[in-house]
Design an enzyme around this catalytic site. Structure first.
Site, PDB file in Angstrom:
ATOM      1  CG  ASP A   6      -1.770   1.231   1.352  1.00 37.44           C
ATOM      2  OD1 ASP A   6      -2.386   1.587   0.338  1.00 37.44           O
ATOM      3  OD2 ASP A   6      -1.832   1.858   2.434  1.00 37.44           O
ATOM      4  CB  SER A   7       0.291   4.789  -0.572  1.00 36.68           C
ATOM      5  OG  SER A   7      -0.811   4.962   0.293  1.00 36.68           O
ATOM      6  CB  CYS A  69      -3.013   0.365  -2.468  1.00 31.19           C
ATOM      7  SG  CYS A  69      -3.016   2.084  -3.020  1.00 31.19           S
ATOM      8  CD  GLU A 149       0.034   6.867   6.068  1.00 31.40           C
ATOM      9  OE1 GLU A 149       1.074   6.791   6.740  1.00 31.40           O
ATOM     10  OE2 GLU A 149      -0.447   5.903   5.432  1.00 31.40           O
ATOM     11  CB  CYS A 181      -9.331   4.649   0.371  1.00 32.62           C
ATOM     12  SG  CYS A 181      -7.696   5.073   1.012  1.00 32.62           S
ATOM     13  CG  HIS A 183      -4.923   5.018   4.293  1.00 29.83           C
ATOM     14  ND1 HIS A 183      -4.351   4.484   3.175  1.00 29.83           N
ATOM     15  CD2 HIS A 183      -3.901   5.549   5.019  1.00 29.83           C
ATOM     16  CE1 HIS A 183      -3.035   4.678   3.219  1.00 29.83           C
ATOM     17  NE2 HIS A 183      -2.741   5.324   4.327  1.00 29.83           N
TER      18      HIS A 183
HETATM   19  N1  DGL Z   1      -4.714   3.041   0.881  1.00 26.73           N
HETATM   20  C1  DGL Z   1      -4.622   3.702  -0.399  1.00 26.73           C
HETATM   21  C2  DGL Z   1      -5.875   3.409  -1.229  1.00 26.73           C
HETATM   22  O1  DGL Z   1      -6.486   2.432  -1.004  1.00 26.73           O
HETATM   23  C3  DGL Z   1      -4.364   5.123  -0.136  1.00 26.73           C
HETATM   24  C4  DGL Z   1      -3.948   5.859  -1.323  1.00 26.73           C
HETATM   25  C5  DGL Z   1      -3.161   7.088  -1.063  1.00 26.73           C
HETATM   26  O2  DGL Z   1      -2.020   6.961  -0.669  1.00 26.73           O
HETATM   27  O3  DGL Z   1      -3.675   8.173  -1.349  1.00 26.73           O
HETATM   28  O4  DGL Z   1      -6.254   4.082  -2.121  1.00 26.73           O
END
Ligand code: DGL
Length: 259
Positions: A6-7, A69, A149, A181, A183
Protein backbone atom coordinates in the site's frame (compact mmCIF):
# COMPACT_ATOMS: atom_id res chain seq x y z
CA UNK A 1 4.53 -16.41 0.24
CA UNK A 2 2.04 -13.57 0.11
CA UNK A 3 3.26 -10.01 -0.32
CA UNK A 4 1.04 -7.00 0.35
CA UNK A 5 1.61 -3.37 -0.46
CA UNK A 6 0.00 0.00 0.00
CA UNK A 7 1.12 3.61 -0.09
CA UNK A 8 1.31 3.56 3.70
CA UNK A 9 -0.48 2.10 6.71
CA UNK A 10 -3.80 1.52 4.89
CA UNK A 11 -2.88 -1.98 3.75
CA UNK A 12 -2.53 -2.93 7.42
CA UNK A 13 -6.34 -3.14 7.43
CA UNK A 14 -5.89 -6.12 5.08
CA UNK A 15 -3.09 -7.53 7.25
CA UNK A 16 -5.35 -7.24 10.30
CA UNK A 17 -7.99 -9.33 8.58
CA UNK A 18 -5.36 -11.84 7.43
CA UNK A 19 -4.05 -12.22 10.99
CA UNK A 20 -7.59 -12.59 12.32
CA UNK A 21 -8.08 -15.57 10.04
CA UNK A 22 -4.53 -17.01 10.03
CA UNK A 23 -2.49 -15.65 12.95
CA UNK A 24 0.56 -17.63 11.84
CA UNK A 25 0.50 -16.95 8.12
CA UNK A 26 3.78 -15.89 6.53
CA UNK A 27 3.81 -12.62 4.59
CA UNK A 28 5.84 -9.57 3.72
CA UNK A 29 4.25 -6.10 3.87
CA UNK A 30 5.44 -2.90 2.23
CA UNK A 31 4.04 0.57 3.00
CA UNK A 32 5.50 3.25 0.76
CA UNK A 33 5.13 5.97 3.39
CA UNK A 34 7.98 8.07 1.98
CA UNK A 35 5.94 8.68 -1.19
CA UNK A 36 2.38 8.59 0.21
CA UNK A 37 -0.26 9.62 -0.54
CA UNK A 38 -0.62 8.01 -3.97
CA UNK A 39 -4.20 9.15 -4.47
CA UNK A 40 -3.37 12.69 -5.56
CA UNK A 41 -0.75 11.62 -8.11
CA UNK A 42 -0.98 10.98 -11.85
CA UNK A 43 -1.79 7.55 -13.29
CA UNK A 44 1.75 7.25 -14.71
CA UNK A 45 3.36 7.90 -11.33
CA UNK A 46 1.00 5.52 -9.53
CA UNK A 47 1.87 2.77 -12.05
CA UNK A 48 5.60 3.36 -11.63
CA UNK A 49 5.35 3.28 -7.84
CA UNK A 50 3.23 0.12 -7.88
CA UNK A 51 5.70 -1.66 -10.19
CA UNK A 52 8.57 -0.72 -7.87
CA UNK A 53 6.61 -1.84 -4.80
CA UNK A 54 5.85 -5.22 -6.38
CA UNK A 55 9.50 -5.66 -7.42
CA UNK A 56 10.55 -5.12 -3.79
CA UNK A 57 8.08 -7.74 -2.55
CA UNK A 58 9.14 -10.26 -5.22
CA UNK A 59 12.78 -9.72 -4.24
CA UNK A 60 11.74 -10.43 -0.64
CA UNK A 61 10.14 -13.78 -1.44
CA UNK A 62 6.58 -12.94 -2.50
CA UNK A 63 5.14 -15.22 -5.17
CA UNK A 64 1.62 -13.74 -4.96
CA UNK A 65 0.77 -10.13 -4.21
CA UNK A 66 -2.27 -8.50 -2.63
CA UNK A 67 -2.52 -4.96 -3.96
CA UNK A 68 -3.85 -3.65 -0.64
CA UNK A 69 -4.39 -0.19 -2.10
CA UNK A 70 -7.43 0.88 -4.10
CA UNK A 71 -5.52 3.58 -5.93
CA UNK A 72 -2.94 1.09 -7.22
CA UNK A 73 -5.67 -1.50 -7.88
CA UNK A 74 -7.62 1.05 -9.93
CA UNK A 75 -4.72 2.43 -11.94
CA UNK A 76 -1.88 -0.07 -11.96
CA UNK A 77 -3.31 -3.60 -11.93
CA UNK A 78 -2.95 -4.20 -15.68
CA UNK A 79 0.57 -2.76 -15.67
CA UNK A 80 1.50 -5.01 -12.74
CA UNK A 81 0.17 -8.12 -14.45
CA UNK A 82 1.96 -7.27 -17.69
CA UNK A 83 5.24 -6.47 -15.93
CA UNK A 84 5.25 -9.59 -13.73
CA UNK A 85 3.32 -12.27 -15.65
CA UNK A 86 4.39 -15.11 -13.35
CA UNK A 87 3.08 -13.39 -10.20
CA UNK A 88 -0.50 -13.73 -9.08
CA UNK A 89 -2.06 -10.39 -8.17
CA UNK A 90 -5.16 -9.91 -6.01
CA UNK A 91 -6.78 -6.50 -6.14
CA UNK A 92 -9.17 -4.91 -3.63
CA UNK A 93 -11.76 -3.65 -6.10
CA UNK A 94 -13.38 -6.66 -7.69
CA UNK A 95 -13.93 -8.48 -4.34
CA UNK A 96 -15.53 -5.28 -2.96
CA UNK A 97 -17.86 -5.12 -5.95
CA UNK A 98 -18.93 -8.74 -5.36
CA UNK A 99 -19.44 -8.10 -1.63
CA UNK A 100 -21.55 -5.02 -2.41
CA UNK A 101 -23.65 -6.81 -4.98
CA UNK A 102 -24.46 -9.55 -2.47
CA UNK A 103 -26.26 -6.86 -0.39
CA UNK A 104 -28.54 -6.15 -3.38
CA UNK A 105 -28.49 -2.39 -2.71
CA UNK A 106 -30.48 0.14 -4.73
CA UNK A 107 -28.27 3.11 -3.94
CA UNK A 108 -24.56 2.86 -3.24
CA UNK A 109 -22.07 5.48 -2.08
CA UNK A 110 -18.39 5.11 -2.97
CA UNK A 111 -15.59 7.05 -1.31
CA UNK A 112 -11.92 6.93 -2.23
CA UNK A 113 -8.91 8.94 -3.21
CA UNK A 114 -9.11 11.45 -6.03
CA UNK A 115 -7.32 9.01 -8.39
CA UNK A 116 -9.64 6.10 -7.55
CA UNK A 117 -12.84 8.13 -7.86
CA UNK A 118 -11.48 9.83 -10.99
CA UNK A 119 -10.90 6.42 -12.59
CA UNK A 120 -14.67 5.64 -12.24
CA UNK A 121 -13.75 1.98 -11.81
CA UNK A 122 -16.33 1.40 -9.06
CA UNK A 123 -19.13 3.09 -11.00
CA UNK A 124 -18.39 1.09 -14.14
CA UNK A 125 -18.14 -2.21 -12.30
CA UNK A 126 -21.31 -1.62 -10.26
CA UNK A 127 -23.24 -0.64 -13.37
CA UNK A 128 -22.02 -3.76 -15.16
CA UNK A 129 -22.75 -6.20 -12.35
CA UNK A 130 -26.23 -4.74 -11.72
CA UNK A 131 -27.10 -4.16 -15.38
CA UNK A 132 -27.46 -0.47 -14.63
CA UNK A 133 -29.87 -1.01 -11.74
CA UNK A 134 -27.74 0.54 -8.98
CA UNK A 135 -27.78 4.27 -8.43
CA UNK A 136 -24.24 5.36 -7.49
CA UNK A 137 -22.90 8.46 -5.83
CA UNK A 138 -19.15 8.90 -5.44
CA UNK A 139 -17.05 11.29 -3.42
CA UNK A 140 -13.30 11.83 -3.37
CA UNK A 141 -11.99 12.34 0.17
CA UNK A 142 -8.36 13.41 -0.39
CA UNK A 143 -7.77 14.57 3.20
CA UNK A 144 -8.67 11.24 4.79
CA UNK A 145 -5.35 9.50 4.01
CA UNK A 146 -3.18 12.24 5.60
CA UNK A 147 -5.53 12.25 8.62
CA UNK A 148 -4.99 8.52 9.06
CA UNK A 149 -1.22 8.73 8.52
CA UNK A 150 -1.15 11.53 11.13
CA UNK A 151 -3.24 9.39 13.51
CA UNK A 152 -5.92 12.12 13.62
CA UNK A 153 -8.61 9.55 14.02
CA UNK A 154 -10.75 11.07 16.73
CA UNK A 155 -10.10 14.79 16.24
CA UNK A 156 -13.10 17.12 15.88
CA UNK A 157 -11.50 18.48 12.69
CA UNK A 158 -11.59 15.00 11.15
CA UNK A 159 -15.26 14.63 12.08
CA UNK A 160 -16.08 18.00 10.53
CA UNK A 161 -14.30 17.17 7.27
CA UNK A 162 -16.00 13.77 7.16
CA UNK A 163 -19.39 15.43 7.49
CA UNK A 164 -18.56 17.75 4.59
CA UNK A 165 -17.25 14.94 2.35
CA UNK A 166 -20.19 12.67 3.10
CA UNK A 167 -23.01 15.26 3.00
CA UNK A 168 -24.22 14.37 -0.51
CA UNK A 169 -24.03 10.64 0.16
CA UNK A 170 -26.06 11.11 3.34
CA UNK A 171 -28.61 13.21 1.47
CA UNK A 172 -28.99 10.51 -1.15
CA UNK A 173 -29.89 7.96 1.58
CA UNK A 174 -27.71 5.18 0.23
CA UNK A 175 -28.14 1.56 1.37
CA UNK A 176 -24.43 0.77 1.26
CA UNK A 177 -21.14 2.64 1.34
CA UNK A 178 -17.97 1.22 -0.19
CA UNK A 179 -14.80 2.23 1.62
CA UNK A 180 -12.82 2.54 -1.61
CA UNK A 181 -9.51 3.15 0.11
CA UNK A 182 -7.77 0.77 2.48
CA UNK A 183 -6.97 3.61 4.88
CA UNK A 184 -10.64 4.32 5.53
CA UNK A 185 -11.47 1.41 7.88
CA UNK A 186 -9.25 3.25 10.38
CA UNK A 187 -11.79 6.10 10.19
CA UNK A 188 -14.78 3.81 10.21
CA UNK A 189 -16.31 5.26 13.39
CA UNK A 190 -16.11 8.81 12.10
CA UNK A 191 -17.49 7.78 8.71
CA UNK A 192 -20.29 5.76 10.28
CA UNK A 193 -21.35 8.61 12.53
CA UNK A 194 -21.72 10.89 9.49
CA UNK A 195 -24.28 8.58 7.86
CA UNK A 196 -27.62 7.02 8.70
CA UNK A 197 -27.26 4.01 11.03
CA UNK A 198 -28.77 1.54 8.59
CA UNK A 199 -26.08 2.10 5.91
CA UNK A 200 -24.07 -1.09 5.33
CA UNK A 201 -20.35 -0.47 5.11
CA UNK A 202 -18.29 -2.52 2.64
CA UNK A 203 -14.70 -2.92 3.73
CA UNK A 204 -12.28 -4.32 1.15
CA UNK A 205 -10.17 -6.15 3.74
CA UNK A 206 -12.72 -8.90 4.38
CA UNK A 207 -13.61 -9.08 0.70
CA UNK A 208 -10.05 -9.58 -0.58
CA UNK A 209 -9.33 -12.19 2.11
CA UNK A 210 -12.47 -14.11 1.10
CA UNK A 211 -11.15 -14.07 -2.47
CA UNK A 212 -7.65 -15.27 -1.47
CA UNK A 213 -9.11 -17.97 0.79
CA UNK A 214 -11.22 -19.25 -2.10
CA UNK A 215 -8.59 -19.07 -4.85
CA UNK A 216 -5.26 -19.58 -3.09
CA UNK A 217 -5.84 -20.96 0.43
CA UNK A 218 -2.20 -22.07 0.61
CA UNK A 219 -1.23 -18.39 0.98
CA UNK A 220 -3.13 -18.22 4.26
CA UNK A 221 -1.78 -21.37 5.82
CA UNK A 222 -0.46 -21.14 9.36
CA UNK A 223 3.26 -21.93 9.58
CA UNK A 224 5.04 -23.30 12.64
CA UNK A 225 7.56 -20.47 12.54
CA UNK A 226 5.91 -17.81 10.41
CA UNK A 227 7.82 -15.00 8.78
CA UNK A 228 5.89 -11.73 9.15
CA UNK A 229 7.84 -8.68 8.03
CA UNK A 230 6.76 -5.06 7.92
CA UNK A 231 8.76 -2.72 5.70
CA UNK A 232 8.08 0.97 5.19
CA UNK A 233 9.98 3.38 3.01
CA UNK A 234 9.85 5.74 6.00
CA UNK A 235 8.99 4.04 9.28
CA UNK A 236 8.50 6.93 11.69
CA UNK A 237 7.44 6.72 15.34
CA UNK A 238 3.97 7.60 14.06
CA UNK A 239 3.98 4.67 11.61
CA UNK A 240 5.04 2.34 14.41
CA UNK A 241 2.34 3.64 16.77
CA UNK A 242 -0.42 3.22 14.18
CA UNK A 243 0.77 -0.29 13.22
CA UNK A 244 0.93 -1.45 16.86
CA UNK A 245 -2.42 0.05 17.76
CA UNK A 246 -4.22 -1.18 14.67
CA UNK A 247 -2.82 -4.73 14.83
CA UNK A 248 -3.17 -4.92 18.62
CA UNK A 249 0.42 -6.04 19.21
CA UNK A 250 3.94 -4.81 18.66
CA UNK A 251 5.03 -5.34 15.06
CA UNK A 252 8.55 -4.06 14.33
CA UNK A 253 8.37 -1.66 11.36
CA UNK A 254 11.62 -1.39 9.44
CA UNK A 255 12.66 1.42 7.15
CA UNK A 256 13.85 0.22 3.75
CA UNK A 257 14.95 1.65 0.45
CA UNK A 258 13.16 0.27 -2.55
CA UNK A 259 15.99 0.00 -5.03
N1 DGL B 1 -4.71 3.04 0.88
C1 DGL B 1 -4.62 3.70 -0.40
C2 DGL B 1 -5.87 3.41 -1.23
O1 DGL B 1 -6.49 2.43 -1.00
C3 DGL B 1 -4.36 5.12 -0.14
C4 DGL B 1 -3.95 5.86 -1.32
C5 DGL B 1 -3.16 7.09 -1.06
O2 DGL B 1 -2.02 6.96 -0.67
O3 DGL B 1 -3.67 8.17 -1.35
O4 DGL B 1 -6.25 4.08 -2.12
Amino acid sequence: MLGLFDSGVGGLTVVKELLKRSPNASFVYLGDTARAPYGNKSAETIKRYAIEDARFLIDHGATSIAVACNTASALALDALRTTYPSVRFFDVISPSIDATWRLRPKKVGVIGTRATIGSSVYERSLKTISDGAIDIISAACPLFVPFVEENWIRKPETKRIAKTYLAKIRQKQVDALILGCTHYPLLQNVIRSSLQKRVRIVNAAAAILDRIAAEAPELMQDATSPSQTFYFTDATAQTQAIADRWLGKHVPCQTTELL
